[in-house]
Scaffold this motif. Structure first.
Motif, mmCIF file in Angstrom:
data_model
loop_
_atom_site.group_PDB
_atom_site.id
_atom_site.type_symbol
_atom_site.label_atom_id
_atom_site.label_comp_id
_atom_site.label_asym_id
_atom_site.label_seq_id
_atom_site.Cartn_x
_atom_site.Cartn_y
_atom_site.Cartn_z
ATOM 1 N N LYS A 131 0.915 -1.396 -0.042
ATOM 2 C CA LYS A 131 -0.002 0.178 0.020
ATOM 3 C C LYS A 131 0.742 1.338 0.050
ATOM 4 O O LYS A 131 0.153 2.164 -0.108
ATOM 5 C CB LYS A 131 -0.938 -0.050 1.308
ATOM 6 N N PRO A 160 -2.046 9.968 13.728
ATOM 7 C CA PRO A 160 -2.615 8.714 13.121
ATOM 8 C C PRO A 160 -1.929 7.824 12.304
ATOM 9 O O PRO A 160 -0.822 8.214 12.066
ATOM 10 C CB PRO A 160 -3.749 9.416 11.989
ATOM 11 N N ASN A 199 -2.296 6.846 9.615
ATOM 12 C CA ASN A 199 -1.872 7.068 8.154
ATOM 13 C C ASN A 199 -1.244 8.201 7.974
ATOM 14 O O ASN A 199 -1.446 8.411 6.641
ATOM 15 C CB ASN A 199 -3.318 6.743 7.490
ATOM 16 N N ARG A 205 1.649 9.858 6.608
ATOM 17 C CA ARG A 205 2.821 9.389 6.131
ATOM 18 C C ARG A 205 4.098 10.371 6.527
ATOM 19 O O ARG A 205 4.021 11.023 7.181
ATOM 20 C CB ARG A 205 2.927 9.834 4.532
ATOM 21 N N ILE A 249 -1.635 13.048 5.466
ATOM 22 C CA ILE A 249 -2.535 12.069 6.043
ATOM 23 C C ILE A 249 -3.165 11.525 4.690
ATOM 24 O O ILE A 249 -3.985 12.009 3.872
ATOM 25 C CB ILE A 249 -3.666 12.635 6.955
ATOM 26 N N ASP A 250 -2.850 10.275 4.408
ATOM 27 C CA ASP A 250 -3.132 9.389 3.389
ATOM 28 C C ASP A 250 -4.419 8.576 3.651
ATOM 29 O O ASP A 250 -4.023 7.584 4.594
ATOM 30 C CB ASP A 250 -1.965 8.677 2.757
ATOM 31 N N GLU A 251 -5.673 9.003 3.056
ATOM 32 C CA GLU A 251 -6.907 8.111 3.629
ATOM 33 C C GLU A 251 -6.538 6.485 2.868
ATOM 34 O O GLU A 251 -7.607 5.893 3.228
ATOM 35 C CB GLU A 251 -7.974 8.858 2.924
ATOM 36 N N LYS A 252 -5.788 6.488 1.979
ATOM 37 C CA LYS A 252 -5.724 4.963 1.450
ATOM 38 C C LYS A 252 -5.041 3.981 2.256
ATOM 39 O O LYS A 252 -5.267 3.034 2.132
ATOM 40 C CB LYS A 252 -5.133 5.073 -0.128
ATOM 41 N N ARG A 272 -4.952 2.184 5.140
ATOM 42 C CA ARG A 272 -5.869 1.389 6.253
ATOM 43 C C ARG A 272 -5.594 0.060 6.508
ATOM 44 O O ARG A 272 -4.839 -0.621 5.719
ATOM 45 C CB ARG A 272 -7.276 1.545 5.651
#
Length: 66
Positions: free
Chosen positions: A22, A52, A54, A56, A61-64, A66
């Motif tokens: 990912k 968080p 996610n 990076r 903040i990368d919503e992909k 997860r």
């Protein structure tokens, strides 16, 4: 641990995201196994600032993830 490996790499979610396909390898080689001092996650971890999973290394903040 490799000589230039971030001390948090083995427990960092970025390692897990990379191993799951990912996260692009450039984030691992550029930060985790390279210039980890410039990693936003590293600096937050060292300062005791919550962040968080996610978030990076470059601060995005990368919503992909997860």
């Amino acid at each position: 641990m490799m000589p230039n490996e971030c001390k948090w790499y083995q427990v960092c979610p970025m390692k897990r995201f990379y191993e799951a396909g990912k996260l692009d390898k450039r984030f691992i080689t550029g930060y985790c196994l390279g210039d980890w001092q410039s990693c936003v996650r590293y600096r937050k971890e060292e300062a005791g600032i919550m962040h968080p999973d996610n978030l990076r290394q470059d601060g995005v903040i990368d919503e992909k993830l997860r």
